[in-house]
Design a protein around this motif. Sequence first.
Motif, PDB file in Angstrom:
ATOM      1  N   ASP A   1      10.431  -0.507 -10.700  1.00 40.44           N
ATOM      2  CA  ASP A   1       8.877  -0.147 -11.279  1.00 40.44           C
ATOM      3  C   ASP A   1       9.139   0.376 -12.277  1.00 40.44           C
TER       4      ASP A   1
ATOM      5  N   LEU B   1       4.826   2.162   1.093  1.00 41.04           N
ATOM      6  CA  LEU B   1       5.943   2.696   0.230  1.00 41.04           C
ATOM      7  C   LEU B   1       6.578   4.135   0.836  1.00 41.04           C
ATOM      8  N   SER B   2       5.696   4.896   1.170  1.00 37.56           N
ATOM      9  CA  SER B   2       5.991   6.160   1.835  1.00 37.56           C
ATOM     10  C   SER B   2       6.951   5.730   3.150  1.00 37.56           C
TER      11      SER B   2
ATOM     12  N   PRO C   1       0.852  -1.273   0.038  1.00 40.63           N
ATOM     13  CA  PRO C   1       0.071  -0.017   0.028  1.00 40.63           C
ATOM     14  C   PRO C   1       0.718   0.974  -0.052  1.00 40.63           C
ATOM     15  N   PRO C   2       0.365   2.377  -0.527  1.00 46.10           N
ATOM     16  CA  PRO C   2       1.058   3.678  -0.690  1.00 46.10           C
ATOM     17  C   PRO C   2       1.820   4.038   0.679  1.00 46.10           C
ATOM     18  N   GLU C   3       0.936   4.026   1.836  1.00 48.50           N
ATOM     19  CA  GLU C   3       1.440   4.405   3.138  1.00 48.50           C
ATOM     20  C   GLU C   3       2.808   3.496   3.612  1.00 48.50           C
TER      21      GLU C   3
ATOM     22  N   GLN D   1      12.138   1.776  -6.572  1.00 51.58           N
ATOM     23  CA  GLN D   1      11.626   2.517  -7.820  1.00 51.58           C
ATOM     24  C   GLN D   1      12.332   2.383  -9.069  1.00 51.58           C
TER      25      GLN D   1
END
Length: 147
Positions: free
Chosen positions: A145, A126-127, A122-124, A142
């Motif tokens: 991807d 990844l952050s 989830p994005p959180e 990164q």
Amino acid sequence: MRFIITAQQSTEQETTKEQADFDVELFKAYMRFNEDMHQAGVLVASEGLNPSAPGARIAVANGKRYLVDGPFAESKELVGGFYLIEVPSLEEAIQWALRAPSGFGKDDVLEVRQLTGAGDLPPEILSLIAEAAPTWSASAWQSRDAK
């Protein structure tokens, strides 16, 4: 997607069996398989693993890591080597695994598992990764991807 194909000895195989003479043609078949994957652009890495005796096992108890004294796991449970490949699907990873030669006795069973990629998180998360490990995530996550 990245997949790791690990090689293990079959549980049906005798662990006390004497080591056979080195088979040059069989070894070359393994190397041709590596070359085929390299030429196809799917091979990221391929390595054999040395026996566990000169290795180490590290466990955790009460939140702290510690060295575990041997003996280590039975030889039939050890990973003998791996292929790290990048292909579009599990089906293609399986097709490569089905083409792998066999005969050294430490790779009778191949296990195919997908590695976790940025798209699996989830994005959180990844952050948090980018915050805690900015240079590693930039090069490891990164850049993958972008392909």
